[in-house]
Design a protein around this motif. Structure first.
Motif, PDB file in Angstrom:
ATOM      1  N   GLY A 135      50.269  32.890  11.180  1.00 30.95           N
ATOM      2  CA  GLY A 135      49.187  32.543  10.251  1.00 30.95           C
ATOM      3  C   GLY A 135      48.731  31.104  10.417  1.00 30.95           C
ATOM      4  N   LYS A 136      49.699  30.210  10.581  1.00 33.82           N
ATOM      5  CA  LYS A 136      49.330  28.791  10.739  1.00 33.82           C
ATOM      6  C   LYS A 136      48.584  28.563  12.049  1.00 33.82           C
ATOM      7  N   LEU A 137      48.997  29.253  13.091  1.00 37.59           N
ATOM      8  CA  LEU A 137      48.341  29.052  14.396  1.00 37.59           C
ATOM      9  C   LEU A 137      46.898  29.552  14.386  1.00 37.59           C
ATOM     10  N   VAL A 138      46.634  30.603  13.616  1.00 35.39           N
ATOM     11  CA  VAL A 138      45.264  31.138  13.592  1.00 35.39           C
ATOM     12  C   VAL A 138      44.511  30.688  12.344  1.00 35.39           C
ATOM     13  N   GLY A 139      45.153  29.894  11.497  1.00 36.03           N
ATOM     14  CA  GLY A 139      44.475  29.344  10.318  1.00 36.03           C
ATOM     15  C   GLY A 139      44.170  30.357   9.242  1.00 36.03           C
ATOM     16  N   VAL A 143      48.507  37.415   4.309  1.00 37.95           N
ATOM     17  CA  VAL A 143      47.952  38.659   3.737  1.00 37.95           C
ATOM     18  C   VAL A 143      46.733  39.142   4.525  1.00 37.95           C
ATOM     19  N   LYS A 144      45.951  38.237   5.057  1.00 38.99           N
ATOM     20  CA  LYS A 144      44.756  38.633   5.816  1.00 38.99           C
ATOM     21  C   LYS A 144      45.125  39.248   7.166  1.00 38.99           C
ATOM     22  N   LEU A 145      46.326  38.923   7.643  1.00 39.03           N
ATOM     23  CA  LEU A 145      46.773  39.469   8.937  1.00 39.03           C
ATOM     24  C   LEU A 145      47.431  40.832   8.769  1.00 39.03           C
ATOM     25  N   LEU A 146      47.643  41.233   7.520  1.00 42.02           N
ATOM     26  CA  LEU A 146      48.365  42.480   7.239  1.00 42.02           C
ATOM     27  C   LEU A 146      47.417  43.637   6.926  1.00 42.02           C
ATOM     28  N   GLY A 147      46.152  43.458   7.249  1.00 40.17           N
ATOM     29  CA  GLY A 147      45.191  44.532   7.006  1.00 40.17           C
ATOM     30  C   GLY A 147      44.187  44.177   5.942  1.00 40.17           C
ATOM     31  N   GLY A 148      44.449  43.093   5.206  1.00 36.76           N
ATOM     32  CA  GLY A 148      43.477  42.655   4.211  1.00 36.76           C
ATOM     33  C   GLY A 148      44.090  42.498   2.840  1.00 36.76           C
ATOM     34  N   GLN A 149      43.397  41.745   2.007  1.00 36.27           N
ATOM     35  CA  GLN A 149      43.920  41.397   0.692  1.00 36.27           C
ATOM     36  C   GLN A 149      43.299  42.278  -0.377  1.00 36.27           C
ATOM     37  N   ARG A 150      44.146  43.016  -1.074  1.00 34.41           N
ATOM     38  CA  ARG A 150      43.679  43.929  -2.121  1.00 34.41           C
ATOM     39  C   ARG A 150      43.772  43.293  -3.510  1.00 34.41           C
ATOM     40  N   PRO A 369      50.412  32.057  -2.942  1.00 44.72           N
ATOM     41  CA  PRO A 369      50.236  30.686  -2.469  1.00 44.72           C
ATOM     42  C   PRO A 369      48.995  30.570  -1.593  1.00 44.72           C
ATOM     43  N   GLN A 370      48.326  29.447  -1.710  1.00 45.05           N
ATOM     44  CA  GLN A 370      47.135  29.171  -0.904  1.00 45.05           C
ATOM     45  C   GLN A 370      47.536  28.571   0.434  1.00 45.05           C
ATOM     46  N   GLY A 371      46.621  28.645   1.373  1.00 47.94           N
ATOM     47  CA  GLY A 371      46.840  27.975   2.650  1.00 47.94           C
ATOM     48  C   GLY A 371      47.119  28.956   3.766  1.00 47.94           C
ATOM     49  N   PRO A 372      47.134  28.457   5.010  1.00 49.77           N
ATOM     50  CA  PRO A 372      47.418  29.339   6.141  1.00 49.77           C
ATOM     51  C   PRO A 372      48.889  29.730   6.183  1.00 49.77           C
TER      52      PRO A 372
END
Ligand code: MG
Length: 392
Positions: A135-139, A143-150, A369-372
């Motif tokens: 997540g940090k490497l792609v910013g 949750v966004k890398l897991l298919g999306g935030q519901r 939590p917020q952030g990458p």
């Protein structure tokens, strides 16, 4: 050029507590010379501090990913597996391949029967750290890398009501209710006045609208559990957890077929392979994956498979400094079938001082939590509680 994993470090943290997990010592219970105590109510060993294992991955561009796994007893077993076996194998791997790496590590020991236990806990902590690094490497938040935030925020249920008496425990729950919480679970292992009596007092004291749950802590045979749940049913529990011993799938199925309340289980299970036979036999209607045991990759597989079985996911929350709690919230927020998350208030709130994060649990809800990445990292204050490893 793609960043690669350059180093892997593991740490044992032992945070002092003001009050023991699950509340004061019961009759005949004591803390031994290693700092452990056995709760007679469920014959289970617990630490007297908040013990946890942290994992730090550093990429060759300097980016750091943090993971955490279950270290509440014998944390040296987990760090030995990481330091000796798994860590060296990660060097040079691409942190954008978390699921592939989790599968590769699991494969290494499966034919020797290491389907769970400390080996899979070690993989879980590494898996969390890899997702954070990814997540940090792609910013992006995990949750966004897991298919999306519901979900933006996740309803929390208050877990455990530590108090010497039932009056103390009701007062604690009432206090949470005034602060916006409407779901409460108590623990049979320390229900000294009686499990049915505790449910009765909580229902009468907290009113008809709250959700009440009880963790039966694997204490009963199927027939005993069926009798007990019949007595609890008039107080409308939202779920009853872990009535029978973990290996007793037949017993759990029998309870599930007889009980008039939903059953929950799964905090002790680590992979889809352990969940699958219980799902196929409908041993429960709610699954409770524990992120410290599963890691994110397995948690998501378990959650998606539960959805295919029309079961809910209400994740477990254990002892830690908050990193695997944050991972659990990211994963939960990506699932369509996760209405609540356990809130271990006696661990979560006091250990926030050791991490940098915007994660909170207030007014009945967790905020992610917020952030990458996971949006959480240990701060400098945690290192004063670094425990040396038995062997290094
Ligand atoms: Mg439990």
């Amino acid at each position: 050029m793609t960043a690669r994993i350059a180093s892997v470090e593991s740490f044992i943290i032992s945070l002092p507590r003001d009050e023991l997990y699950l509340g004061p010592l019961g009759p005949g219970e004591r803390v031994n010379e290693r700092g452990y105590l056995i709760r007679h109510g469920n014959r289970t060993i617990y630490p007297s501090t908040d013990m946890s294992v942290l994992i730090k991955l550093t990429a060759d561009d300097g980016t750091v990913g943090w993971g955490e796994t279950y270290g509440i007893v014998a944390p040296d077993a987990v760090t030995a597996i990481i330091d000796d076996v798994l860590g060296p194998l990660l060097v040079g791997r691409d942190p954008r391949d978390p699921v592939v790496i989790q599968e590769d590590l699991y494969d290494l020991m499966r034919v020797r029967g290491f389907f769970g236990g400390f080996y899979v806990d070690a993989i879980a902590g590494i898996d969390i750290a890899i997702w954070d690094l990814f997540g940090k490497l792609v910013g992006q938040p995990v949750v966004k890398l897991l298919g999306g935030q519901r979900q933006e925020r996740i309803p929390a249920y208050v877990s455990g009501l530590p108090g010497a008496t039932l009056d103390n425990r009701l007062a604690l729950a009432s206090n949470f209710k005034t602060r916006g919480f409407d779901a409460f679970k108590y623990a049979a292992a320390v229900s000294f006045e009686g499990i049915v009596q505790e449910m009765r007092v909580l229902r009468e004291g907290l009113g008809p609208d709250v959700r009440l749950m009880v963790d039966l802590h694997w204490k009963f045979t199927a027939q005993e559990a069926i009798q007990l749940i019949d007595q609890l049913a008039p107080f409308r529990p939202y779920f009853v957890e872990a009535p029978c011993q973990p290996e007793d799938i037949d017993g759990q199925v029998q309870v599930g077929a007889s009980a008039r309340v939903p059953l929950a289980l799964g905090e002790e299970l680590r992979t889809v392979f352990e969940y699958r036979p219980r799902m196929e036999r409908r041993a429960m209607s709610i699954v409770q994956p524990e992120m410290g045991h599963t890691g994110i990759s397995q948690f998501m597989q378990i959650g998606r498979m539960a959805n295919a079985f029309h079961m809910k996911v209400i994740p477990h929350a254990s002892i830690g400094i908050g990193i695997y709690q944050a991972a659990s919230l990211h994963a939960t927020a990506a699932l369509p079938n996760a209405p609540m998350h356990e809130y271990q208030h006696s661990v979560f709130d006091r250990n926030l001082r050791y991490v940098d994060t915007s994660m909170r649990c207030e007014q009945g809800f967790f905020t992610l939590p917020q952030g990458p990445g996971l949006g959480i990292a240990p701060n400098a204050s945690v290192w004063q509680f670094l425990r040396s490893k038995i062997k290094s």
